[in-house]
Design a protein around this motif. Structure first.
Motif, PDB file in Angstrom:
ATOM      1  N   UNK A   1      84.142 117.585  31.344  1.00 46.57           N
ATOM      2  CA  UNK A   1      83.179 118.236  30.827  1.00 46.57           C
ATOM      3  C   UNK A   1      83.371 118.210  29.204  1.00 46.57           C
ATOM      4  N   UNK A   2      84.761 118.293  28.933  1.00 41.62           N
ATOM      5  CA  UNK A   2      85.348 118.236  27.576  1.00 41.62           C
ATOM      6  C   UNK A   2      85.118 117.042  26.910  1.00 41.62           C
ATOM      7  N   UNK A   3      85.277 115.904  27.842  1.00 37.76           N
ATOM      8  CA  UNK A   3      85.364 114.770  27.376  1.00 37.76           C
ATOM      9  C   UNK A   3      84.044 114.278  27.204  1.00 37.76           C
ATOM     10  N   UNK A   4      82.987 114.666  27.907  1.00 37.53           N
ATOM     11  CA  UNK A   4      81.728 114.640  27.507  1.00 37.53           C
ATOM     12  C   UNK A   4      81.300 115.128  26.234  1.00 37.53           C
ATOM     13  N   UNK A   5      81.963 116.108  26.016  1.00 35.46           N
ATOM     14  CA  UNK A   5      81.532 117.008  24.863  1.00 35.46           C
ATOM     15  C   UNK A   5      81.936 116.276  23.606  1.00 35.46           C
ATOM     16  N   UNK A   6      83.262 115.862  23.428  1.00 39.16           N
ATOM     17  CA  UNK A   6      83.703 115.159  22.597  1.00 39.16           C
ATOM     18  C   UNK A   6      82.875 114.037  22.088  1.00 39.16           C
ATOM     19  N   UNK A   7      82.560 113.024  23.255  1.00 37.26           N
ATOM     20  CA  UNK A   7      81.706 111.948  23.145  1.00 37.26           C
ATOM     21  C   UNK A   7      80.379 112.373  22.624  1.00 37.26           C
ATOM     22  N   UNK A   8      79.951 113.345  23.021  1.00 37.76           N
ATOM     23  CA  UNK A   8      78.632 113.857  22.709  1.00 37.76           C
ATOM     24  C   UNK A   8      78.482 114.225  21.319  1.00 37.76           C
ATOM     25  N   UNK A   9      79.625 114.860  20.697  1.00 39.82           N
ATOM     26  CA  UNK A   9      79.798 115.107  19.099  1.00 39.82           C
ATOM     27  C   UNK A   9      79.729 113.910  18.338  1.00 39.82           C
ATOM     28  N   UNK A  10      80.265 112.583  18.526  1.00 34.75           N
ATOM     29  CA  UNK A  10      80.386 111.531  18.019  1.00 34.75           C
ATOM     30  C   UNK A  10      78.784 110.825  18.296  1.00 34.75           C
ATOM     31  N   UNK A  11      78.381 110.821  19.133  1.00 31.83           N
ATOM     32  CA  UNK A  11      76.857 110.053  19.483  1.00 31.83           C
ATOM     33  C   UNK A  11      76.082 111.119  18.697  1.00 31.83           C
TER      34      UNK A  11
END
Length: 134
Positions: free
Chosen positions: A92-102
């Motif tokens: 979920x933290x990885x998804x959060x980081x990638x979502x910030x970039x998107x």
């Protein structure tokens, strides 16, 4: 013999469509892996990469609508994964980081076309969903 401008343009459009078709296969395969309960962080990154590659092809070819659509689809799925209680915390933290970039790319493009309200709405939605992860 030189091609006419019309023939050259048609060739470029055809190449763009072939590129989209090829990357779409990667996208759908990566998306299918996300549907599985045992999906790994690596597979999440593969999905992100496939979407980013597709968005880049759209952007390079001046297809702003498809660019926004692809980034929106990526961002929506990443936000969905942030709130997925069946995923472990690191996922979920990885998804959060990638979502910030998107979100950054989405908001930049929306700002370029004057869609400030949509950018603000996306940012608010991200804060609402992502705030619970911490």
């Amino acid at each position: 013999m030189m091609r006419s401008v019309s023939a050259w343009l048609q060739h470029q459009i055809d190449e763009y469509h072939f590129s989209l078709r090829d990357i779409s296969v990667d996208f759908y395969m990566a998306q299918a892996k996300l549907e599985r309960a045992d999906c790994t962080i690596h597979q999440l990154r593969q999905f992100n990469d496939a979407c980013q590659d597709m968005a880049e092809i759209c952007q390079l070819n001046g297809d702003d609508q498809s660019y926004l659509h692809t980034l929106g689809k990526l961002h929506y799925r990443l936000v969905q994964e942030i709130g997925n209680p069946d995923r472990d915390r690191l996922f979920r933290l990885q998804a959060w980081q990638l979502a910030r970039l998107s979100l950054t790319r989405l908001c930049h493009q929306l700002a370029l076309v004057g869609e400030w309200n949509k950018a603000t709405e996306l940012q608010s939605d991200f804060v609402r969903h992502a705030g619970g992860i911490f």
